[in-house]
Design an enzyme around this catalytic site. Structure first.
Site, mmCIF file in Angstrom:
data_model
loop_
_atom_site.group_PDB
_atom_site.id
_atom_site.type_symbol
_atom_site.label_atom_id
_atom_site.label_comp_id
_atom_site.label_asym_id
_atom_site.label_seq_id
_atom_site.Cartn_x
_atom_site.Cartn_y
_atom_site.Cartn_z
ATOM 1 N N THR A 245 38.161 46.879 44.720
ATOM 2 C CA THR A 245 38.466 46.880 43.348
ATOM 3 C C THR A 245 38.875 48.071 43.018
ATOM 4 O O THR A 245 38.441 49.246 43.704
ATOM 5 C CB THR A 245 37.330 46.486 42.133
ATOM 6 O OG1 THR A 245 37.927 46.333 41.217
ATOM 7 C CG2 THR A 245 36.330 47.518 42.270
ATOM 8 N N THR B 155 40.711 42.990 40.766
ATOM 9 C CA THR B 155 39.833 43.359 41.942
ATOM 10 C C THR B 155 40.389 42.155 43.006
ATOM 11 O O THR B 155 41.308 41.547 42.742
ATOM 12 C CB THR B 155 38.408 42.705 41.690
ATOM 13 O OG1 THR B 155 37.781 43.530 40.717
ATOM 14 C CG2 THR B 155 37.474 42.953 43.052
#
Length: 597
Positions: free
Chosen positions: A437, A419
């Site tokens: 992400t 992420t």
């Protein structure tokens, strides 16, 4: 390890400032025809931002600021802000460059949550760009023929784990609502860097080498990350013409150029033909995808309102619960070196994670006690459990006020760290906090049209029931998997005072909560709060950050009754404090910077 991290950062500075990078940086920020003096000044500015992070000093600015995970991406956003663009415009430029230079963490093949403060209206808005489960997916998608859950990476690598990407639609929706700059120009830097190449950073090179076996399974992915069978090397110039073409399609046709036509067909074919692990994503799933505006979730802490993304994110709720339970304790007087401080933070986190595992999921599919979970009376009741001598022997979900009688079983889904987080404040006073992400590092490892596809479906529980009781976060067609992403804007007296967020899987929640406590209670500036060593407790075991002062707390935590696990805790916090001036911080554990004017 601390010395190694600083050395790694200095190597990043060298890589980004190497011959060729000065011109790349200048081109991405300055108008055409920039003088040699302008080029040198901009390069010095970027290096100064990196040095500020290394020295633990926040970056200060008067008008605007952007903090994100890669200097090239930050410079792309800075160019937009410098030219009068909004935070939404800058976010588009930052994200498309991140998808190129930090492809393991986020990109067009993934999803994101966005929190926005609008200076003109004083309103907070949250946009859900989370991936969705394909309509052909079944609740038992990640179970074997005996009904047992698959091993995690058996489910991740390949097409089975790929959900419908949401990021391109989110970029377009944010620009439609709050953009000031022409849409096509937001892709200029990403296209140029993809066509001309960029220098591979130390972090990307290390992660490719560590994941070489999985990256080698699919030809397109292997060809890009393992040219001639060898992992990319730090400082190597890497070009991605396929990604440049994808960005051109987005610039010309908007999100429709991604969710339909050749790109959509290529995504579907890549997923459904993945050797050994094909998936079920279809063109219909892509055509139907929509960004959803949701109500912000806010929780009181001291004189602040800590606001973020509601379900399907568990981030704002769980951060809010941790802080809400601690509201009656004088953490300021205890200080960051007190074991009682960390006992309270750790136990509040365990209680919040127990509620998270029981109740939190996509509220479009399952009823959720959202308001009840952050109700001050409920959190005060839960906080009474913290009045103990040592570590709690038993932590169970509570019973928040709930207008529904359905019973849920506890979840057991995994959420591994990857992420990226972006914080931006523009010259108009708008504030953006967005966490983005593709889930696990390098996602599903499937690549098409120059970008990686997510493995977001593995954020669902692989089990559907436990002891005959359904699990709220089970997989269902069209559903969005629960997330821990915690893009946050802290408000005081109706105005934003802090934008913050981090990558890190379910540890995101602990990273963000700790940093807010450090900033609010211990009078730390944003860089100090971000750099403070991590101690994170989700399920009873206390993770302490190796080779930092936190590791020295291990014996005392064991005496209290906790199990302790020293380990790397590689957050990627990016924060901006908003006051008379702007003060920005970037996590020394990754390659990002804060930059402003």
């Amino acid at each position: 390890m601390r010395i190694n991290r600083i050395s790694g950062l200095l190597l990043s500075v060298i890589a980004f400032a190497a011959p060729g990078f000065a011109q790349e940086t200048a081109d991405s920020v300055a108008p055409e025809g920039a003088s040699e003096g302008q080029v040198q000044a901009l390069t010095d500015e970027l290096i100064a931002a990196l040095e500020a992070k290394t020295n633990g000093v926040p970056v200060q600015s008067e008008n605007w600021m952007v903090a994100a995970a890669n200097p090239l991406a930050v410079e792309a956003g800075a160019k937009i802000l410098r030219a009068g663009g909004s935070a939404a415009d800058a976010m588009v430029a930052v994200q498309v460059v991140l998808g190129l230079v930090e492809p393991q963490s986020s990109g067009l093949g993934g999803g994101a949550f966005l929190v926005w403060y609008d200076a003109a209206t004083g309103q907070l808005t949250t946009l859900d760009g989370r991936e969705t489960a394909p309509l052909d997916a079944t609740p038992t998608l990640f179970q074997d023929e005996n009904g047992e859950p698959l091993q995690f990476f058996d489910a991740v690598v390949g097409g089975l784990s790929v959900g419908t990407p949401g990021t391109p639609a989110l970029l377009e929706e944010a620009h439609r609502r709050w953009g000031r700059s022409p849409w096509p120009g937001l892709f200029t830097d990403g296209i140029r860097l993809a066509d001309d190449g960029f220098l591979v950073s130390p972090r990307l090179a290390s992660l490719v080498a560590n994941d070489a076996e999985r990256l080698s399974r699919f030809p397109a992915t292997a060809e890009y990350f393992l040219p001639e069978g060898e992992p990319l090397q730090q400082g190597q110039r890497l070009m991605n013409p396929a990604y440049a073409d994808t960005l051109r399609a987005l610039a010309e046709d908007g999100a429709a150029g991604f969710y339909g036509g050749q790109i959509a067909s290529d995504i579907v074919r890549t997923v459904r033909s993945a050797p050994g692990n094909p998936g079920v994503l279809s063109g219909t799933d892509l055509a139907l995808y929509q960004v959803i505006e949701r109500d912000p979730v806010c929780a009181a802490y001291r004189t602040y309102e800590v606001c973020g993304m509601g379900p399907p994110s568990s981030g704002a709720l769980t951060v809010g619960q941790i802080l809400g339970m601690l509201n009656s304790y004088d953490l300021a007087a205890m200080g960051p070196e007190s074991m009682e401080t960390w006992r309270l933070i750790g136990e509040a986190s365990r209680l919040a994670f127990a509620d998270r595992g029981r109740y939190m999921a996509d509220s479009d599919f399952v009823p959720m006690p959202t308001a009840g979970l952050v109700d001050p009376d409920y959190l005060a009741q839960r906080a009474e459990l913290l009045n103990a001598e040592g570590a709690l022997t038993d932590v169970a979900p509570g019973n928040p006020e709930f207008d529904h009688a359905m019973n849920w079983a506890d979840d057991e889904s995994l959420e591994l760290p990857s992420t990226s987080h972006i914080s931006i404040v523009d010259s108009y006073g708008n504030v953006l906090s967005m966490t983005t992400t593709i889930e696990n590092g390098f996602g599903s490892r499937l690549m098409t049209n120059g970008f990686l596809l997510n493995n977001e479906l593995t954020d669902f529980s692989f089990r559907t029931h436990r002891d005959g009781v359904p699990i709220a976060n089970r997989l269902e067609p069209g559903k969005r998997p629960r997330s821990s992403m915690s893009p946050t804007i802290v408000m005081q007296d109706g105005a934003p005072v802090l934008a913050i967020g981090s990558p890190g899987g379910s540890r995101i929640i602990g990273y963000v909560a700790k940093s807010i406590i450090a900033w609010a209670d211990w009078d730390m500036d944003v860089q100090q709060a971000i750099s403070l060593p991590h101690l994170v407790n989700r399920f009873g075991t206390y993770d302490v950050e190796v080779d930092t002062a936190a590791e020295g707390y291990a014996d005392a935590l064991i005496e209290i009754g906790f199990e302790v696990n020293p380990r790397d805790l590689t957050s990627g916090l990016h924060a901006i404090e908003i006051g008379e001036t702007l003060s920005g911080g970037a996590d020394h554990r990754r390659e990002g910077i804060a930059l402003g004017e």
